[in-house]
Design a protein around this motif. Sequence first.
Motif, PDB file in Angstrom:
ATOM      1  N   ARG A 118       0.899  -1.289  -0.051  1.00 62.93           N
ATOM      2  CA  ARG A 118       0.067   0.068   0.110  1.00 62.93           C
ATOM      3  C   ARG A 118       0.871   1.191  -0.153  1.00 62.93           C
ATOM      4  O   ARG A 118       1.880   1.301   0.533  1.00 62.93           O
ATOM      5  CB  ARG A 118      -0.815  -0.076   1.062  1.00 62.93           C
ATOM      6  CG  ARG A 118      -2.250   0.328   1.061  1.00 62.93           C
ATOM      7  CD  ARG A 118      -3.180   0.028   2.011  1.00 62.93           C
ATOM      8  NE  ARG A 118      -2.645  -0.128   3.440  1.00 62.93           N
ATOM      9  CZ  ARG A 118      -2.259   0.912   4.108  1.00 62.93           C
ATOM     10  NH1 ARG A 118      -2.711   2.092   4.031  1.00 62.93           N
ATOM     11  NH2 ARG A 118      -1.741   0.804   5.283  1.00 62.93           N
ATOM     12  N   ARG A 119       0.332   2.311  -0.677  1.00 57.71           N
ATOM     13  CA  ARG A 119       1.197   3.622  -0.652  1.00 57.71           C
ATOM     14  C   ARG A 119       1.104   4.137   0.856  1.00 57.71           C
ATOM     15  O   ARG A 119       0.173   3.918   1.456  1.00 57.71           O
ATOM     16  CB  ARG A 119       0.495   4.364  -1.691  1.00 57.71           C
ATOM     17  CG  ARG A 119       0.757   5.764  -1.611  1.00 57.71           C
ATOM     18  CD  ARG A 119      -0.151   6.717  -2.349  1.00 57.71           C
ATOM     19  NE  ARG A 119       0.092   8.268  -2.021  1.00 57.71           N
ATOM     20  CZ  ARG A 119       1.199   8.961  -2.717  1.00 57.71           C
ATOM     21  NH1 ARG A 119       1.855   8.378  -3.761  1.00 57.71           N
ATOM     22  NH2 ARG A 119       1.273  10.119  -2.429  1.00 57.71           N
ATOM     23  N   GLU A 120       2.113   4.634   1.105  1.00 55.93           N
ATOM     24  CA  GLU A 120       2.375   5.154   2.508  1.00 55.93           C
ATOM     25  C   GLU A 120       2.577   6.725   2.610  1.00 55.93           C
ATOM     26  O   GLU A 120       3.614   7.167   1.906  1.00 55.93           O
ATOM     27  CB  GLU A 120       3.368   4.395   3.324  1.00 55.93           C
ATOM     28  CG  GLU A 120       2.906   3.603   4.607  1.00 55.93           C
ATOM     29  CD  GLU A 120       4.200   2.899   5.136  1.00 55.93           C
ATOM     30  OE1 GLU A 120       5.055   3.685   5.242  1.00 55.93           O
ATOM     31  OE2 GLU A 120       4.030   1.772   5.377  1.00 55.93           O
ATOM     32  N   GLU A 121       1.809   7.471   3.001  1.00 56.94           N
ATOM     33  CA  GLU A 121       2.204   8.623   3.256  1.00 56.94           C
ATOM     34  C   GLU A 121       1.730   9.426   4.495  1.00 56.94           C
ATOM     35  O   GLU A 121       0.624   9.138   4.980  1.00 56.94           O
ATOM     36  CB  GLU A 121       1.188   9.652   1.859  1.00 56.94           C
ATOM     37  CG  GLU A 121       1.761  10.952   1.922  1.00 56.94           C
ATOM     38  CD  GLU A 121       0.858  11.696   0.795  1.00 56.94           C
ATOM     39  OE1 GLU A 121       1.180  12.702   0.513  1.00 56.94           O
ATOM     40  OE2 GLU A 121       0.188  10.936  -0.047  1.00 56.94           O
ATOM     41  N   LYS A 122       2.918  10.174   5.051  1.00 54.44           N
ATOM     42  CA  LYS A 122       2.409  10.912   6.297  1.00 54.44           C
ATOM     43  C   LYS A 122       1.999  12.023   6.222  1.00 54.44           C
ATOM     44  O   LYS A 122       2.407  12.935   5.143  1.00 54.44           O
ATOM     45  CB  LYS A 122       3.517  10.771   7.302  1.00 54.44           C
ATOM     46  CG  LYS A 122       4.546   9.498   7.383  1.00 54.44           C
ATOM     47  CD  LYS A 122       4.001   8.914   8.832  1.00 54.44           C
ATOM     48  CE  LYS A 122       4.418   7.338   8.920  1.00 54.44           C
ATOM     49  NZ  LYS A 122       5.269   6.743   8.205  1.00 54.44           N
ATOM     50  N   LYS A 123       1.123  12.611   6.956  1.00 53.73           N
ATOM     51  CA  LYS A 123       0.702  14.040   7.110  1.00 53.73           C
ATOM     52  C   LYS A 123       2.086  14.828   7.562  1.00 53.73           C
ATOM     53  O   LYS A 123       2.634  14.741   8.678  1.00 53.73           O
ATOM     54  CB  LYS A 123      -0.402  14.458   7.637  1.00 53.73           C
ATOM     55  CG  LYS A 123      -0.658  15.893   7.889  1.00 53.73           C
ATOM     56  CD  LYS A 123      -2.229  16.206   8.116  1.00 53.73           C
ATOM     57  CE  LYS A 123      -2.547  17.705   7.952  1.00 53.73           C
ATOM     58  NZ  LYS A 123      -1.665  18.580   7.319  1.00 53.73           N
ATOM     59  N   LEU A 124       2.584  15.663   6.657  1.00 52.42           N
ATOM     60  CA  LEU A 124       3.728  16.219   7.121  1.00 52.42           C
ATOM     61  C   LEU A 124       3.490  17.179   8.393  1.00 52.42           C
ATOM     62  O   LEU A 124       2.445  17.927   8.278  1.00 52.42           O
ATOM     63  CB  LEU A 124       4.283  17.318   5.882  1.00 52.42           C
ATOM     64  CG  LEU A 124       4.880  16.315   4.686  1.00 52.42           C
ATOM     65  CD1 LEU A 124       5.396  17.353   3.792  1.00 52.42           C
ATOM     66  CD2 LEU A 124       5.897  15.088   5.319  1.00 52.42           C
ATOM     67  N   SER A 125       4.540  17.244   9.195  1.00 48.44           N
ATOM     68  CA  SER A 125       4.446  18.280  10.142  1.00 48.44           C
ATOM     69  C   SER A 125       4.465  19.786   9.840  1.00 48.44           C
ATOM     70  O   SER A 125       4.937  20.055   8.767  1.00 48.44           O
ATOM     71  CB  SER A 125       5.658  18.160  11.200  1.00 48.44           C
ATOM     72  OG  SER A 125       6.914  18.216  10.684  1.00 48.44           O
ATOM     73  N   ASN A 126       4.398  20.743  10.415  1.00 45.92           N
ATOM     74  CA  ASN A 126       4.525  22.060   9.824  1.00 45.92           C
ATOM     75  C   ASN A 126       5.786  22.533   9.351  1.00 45.92           C
ATOM     76  O   ASN A 126       6.075  22.905   8.343  1.00 45.92           O
ATOM     77  CB  ASN A 126       3.972  23.087  10.875  1.00 45.92           C
ATOM     78  CG  ASN A 126       2.517  23.181  11.214  1.00 45.92           C
ATOM     79  OD1 ASN A 126       1.879  22.503  10.234  1.00 45.92           O
ATOM     80  ND2 ASN A 126       2.271  23.619  12.366  1.00 45.92           N
ATOM     81  N   GLU A 127       6.578  22.015  10.074  1.00 45.07           N
ATOM     82  CA  GLU A 127       8.258  22.155   9.799  1.00 45.07           C
ATOM     83  C   GLU A 127       8.356  21.661   8.389  1.00 45.07           C
ATOM     84  O   GLU A 127       9.247  22.214   7.878  1.00 45.07           O
ATOM     85  CB  GLU A 127       9.117  21.547  10.979  1.00 45.07           C
ATOM     86  CG  GLU A 127       9.583  22.410  12.145  1.00 45.07           C
ATOM     87  CD  GLU A 127      10.357  21.557  13.216  1.00 45.07           C
ATOM     88  OE1 GLU A 127      11.081  22.349  13.876  1.00 45.07           O
ATOM     89  OE2 GLU A 127      10.618  20.468  12.916  1.00 45.07           O
ATOM     90  N   GLN A 128       8.190  20.209   8.310  1.00 40.47           N
ATOM     91  CA  GLN A 128       8.264  19.663   7.037  1.00 40.47           C
ATOM     92  C   GLN A 128       7.826  20.256   5.830  1.00 40.47           C
ATOM     93  O   GLN A 128       8.022  20.501   4.868  1.00 40.47           O
ATOM     94  CB  GLN A 128       8.004  17.879   7.317  1.00 40.47           C
ATOM     95  CG  GLN A 128       8.875  17.358   8.193  1.00 40.47           C
ATOM     96  CD  GLN A 128       8.105  15.970   8.340  1.00 40.47           C
ATOM     97  OE1 GLN A 128       6.916  15.910   8.708  1.00 40.47           O
ATOM     98  NE2 GLN A 128       9.011  14.820   8.494  1.00 40.47           N
ATOM     99  N   GLN A 129       6.342  20.674   6.131  1.00 38.49           N
ATOM    100  CA  GLN A 129       5.666  21.125   5.189  1.00 38.49           C
ATOM    101  C   GLN A 129       6.373  22.528   4.382  1.00 38.49           C
ATOM    102  O   GLN A 129       6.252  22.761   3.450  1.00 38.49           O
ATOM    103  CB  GLN A 129       4.181  21.316   5.396  1.00 38.49           C
ATOM    104  CG  GLN A 129       3.193  21.852   4.274  1.00 38.49           C
ATOM    105  CD  GLN A 129       3.073  20.723   3.163  1.00 38.49           C
ATOM    106  OE1 GLN A 129       2.853  19.329   3.438  1.00 38.49           O
ATOM    107  NE2 GLN A 129       3.232  21.022   2.055  1.00 38.49           N
TER     108      GLN A 129
END
Length: 748
Positions: free
Chosen positions: A203-214
């Motif tokens: 399955r495709r895996e994607e995390k919701k990025l933190s504010n810092e990451q985004q």
Amino acid sequence: MKEKKYADVIIDISHEKVDRTFQYKIPEALRETVLVGTSVMVPFGRGNRLTAGYVVEITDQAEFDEEKMKEIYSLSKQKVSPSEDALKLAVFLKETYGSTMIAALKTVLPVKREVKAKEKKTIVRQMTGEEIRSLLAESIRKHQTGKTRFLAALTEEKKLPYELVTGKLHIAPSTIKSLISQQVITVETESYYRNPVRLETGRREEKKLSNEQQAIVDTVIADRDAGICKTYLIHGITGSGKTEVYLSLIEETVKRGRQCIMLIPEIALTYQTLLRFYKRFGDRVSVLNSSLSEGERYDQCERARKGEIDVIIGPRSALFVPFEKLGMIVIDEEHEPSYKSETMPRYHARETAEYLASLKGASLVLGSATPSLEAYSRAKKGEYELFTLTRRLTGGRLADVSVVDLRKELKEGNRSIFSRKLQELIEDRLSRKEQIMLFLNRRGYAGFVSCRSCGLVMKCPHCDVSLSQHRGGKLVCHYCGYEMQEPKKCPSCGSPYILGFKAGTQQIEDQIRKRFPGAGVLRMDADTTRRKGSYEEILSSFAGEEADILLGTQMIVKGHDFPKVTLMGVLAADLSLNDSDYHCGERTFQLLTQAAGRAGRGVRKGEVVIQTYQPDHYSITLAANQDYEAFYEEEMGYRELMGYPPAEHLLAILFTSKEEGQALAAAEETGRILRNYQEESGRSDGSVIGPSKAAVSKINDIYRFVIYCKEKDYQKLLIYKELTENYRKNLPGNSAFVQFDFDPVNTY
Ligand code: ADP
Ligand code: ZN
Ligand code: ZN
């Protein structure tokens, strides 16, 4: 318009004496096909032997008498031709790092020759089921058993894989041939690419990025969209989410129709890392590393060239994968010394990537938990844009780090390689069934043998290095492979007290087994990982908790999460401080910081014990505090004081020859020329040091001398290079070979 009749050709012979172009006439018949980059066969030398070469320029100007000019003989069938970009890269490598053009060309060609595509053959039925059934009945009547098996299979399937027919069904090629001629079947051939990776991507895996990451992703992509291509540095501890940021950056770039190169140090290119990319990009990502076969490498480059993949992952050589629309280069663990090539051309992947990015209009993203001084100082000057990731995202807390003074242990009577504190903690973890990593931060081996009476060290007769002790009483040279039986008496003074300095990983493993007899021990070093796949095997059996203790060299501190590891012991932190190399403080800090990051990745808090004879050294105390900023300031102060990179630039010029006298003579004369130049140009800020014998003064019976040049301005080092090259070209009688190393990562 005048006709472009002449080609300047670089000959495929690796010697500085032929390191220039030779002009050839392009025969009428080849005018259309010979282009810049084409690989050709030309008559070369007095015997006019057919030799391969690369066309680097096409012109209408004859350099000399056309009557005397030889002609290109033919195109080279086997060799791959470099693209225009590749040629530009080769010129960059030659000019920036002082290599021969042919060595530079070979570096930018990820594959040197064409490899035939793999083919898949399928047998296709040409008749109706009805017709086949009547043939089948006939063959049963005639007792043709093979043909019967084959036709029976064909009544069920219209298409059969060729291998199945010849393999499992055991059908003879003659049977297949006769059925082809009777037009019962045909064989279809389809070529396909070798795929080096077969992963269940799931399955495709994607995390919701933190504010810092985004914020990082937004900034870089907004720049991209505005046509701004620059270099970014992401500073973030292990586990702070850098890889997740790379994944998003690459995904956004790919969405915009551009391709990406993801550089990872070979040793960190683990199954886990690959899997994360495959989960995101599936078949559109591929990998290039040293374990690939030539055919696999060739096919990955073809896929890249044809735009069938968007992302390539690999070590520094992956930079040369021919992407037409390159949009981004990411370099993870940018501080790793393996990004610098140790053979000519001695290029650095970071600098080469910067050039490539500007050539292709791509963004360059660097990431590290402990950025190199080079990158961080450029970020501080504003040449790179700096981002900092400050939090660990999985919740795992940073480990408690303590520094143990081994001098004190010795004073208080403990002669073991384990301090009392480390011993207690190991016992505690063993009793709780938690795992332990023990790290010996030395490069390669020690384990040398010396005489306790006269001090003689057993050395290789061909190389100026000490021999290493191996099991079974053997002494081995790690440069040339020379082996000898361990002597019983000192060959110099006859004393029987000739002993090994027992501190290699093998010896430490023996000591661990003696002291903790119940514990399961795995060892990971150059010796135990020589076989293909063994590196992964050791890691996965440790991850599967088949052992309690993993002992190893630098290899164990990279990549891989072991949630059960709650103790990391660094056995002798100052081993890497004693290298005769200006980087050793930085290396030690990086290794210790990485090691400290290994413990306590799970729910339980980890502990780290750093054993050392120099407990006050800033590389050790600041790594224990995980204080990168303070380390950077200290180390930069030292570099400025000593004039080492990145404060100034350094050029090592290496002279090698089988004749010691000739190497020395060439080095001394070069030294004179460079000093003269320095005086005449009235400059006082730089310096020319040497020549002196190299630290390893002989390898494989080849003598080595070195000159070091220090300058604030890189361009001036390029002048030294040119002066040296000019001098060498005009010295036919001398056999010395000259090599350049700019901002070297090793000492010579
Ligand atoms: P690094 O490359 O800096 O070591 P990773 O990207 O591997 O960090 O992230 C460390 C761990 O944190 C990984 O298990 C990853 O899946 C997880 N992670 C990263 N970003 C997020 C996020 N935004 N939300 C939740 N988990 C994250
Ligand atoms: Zn002796
Ligand atoms: Zn040797």
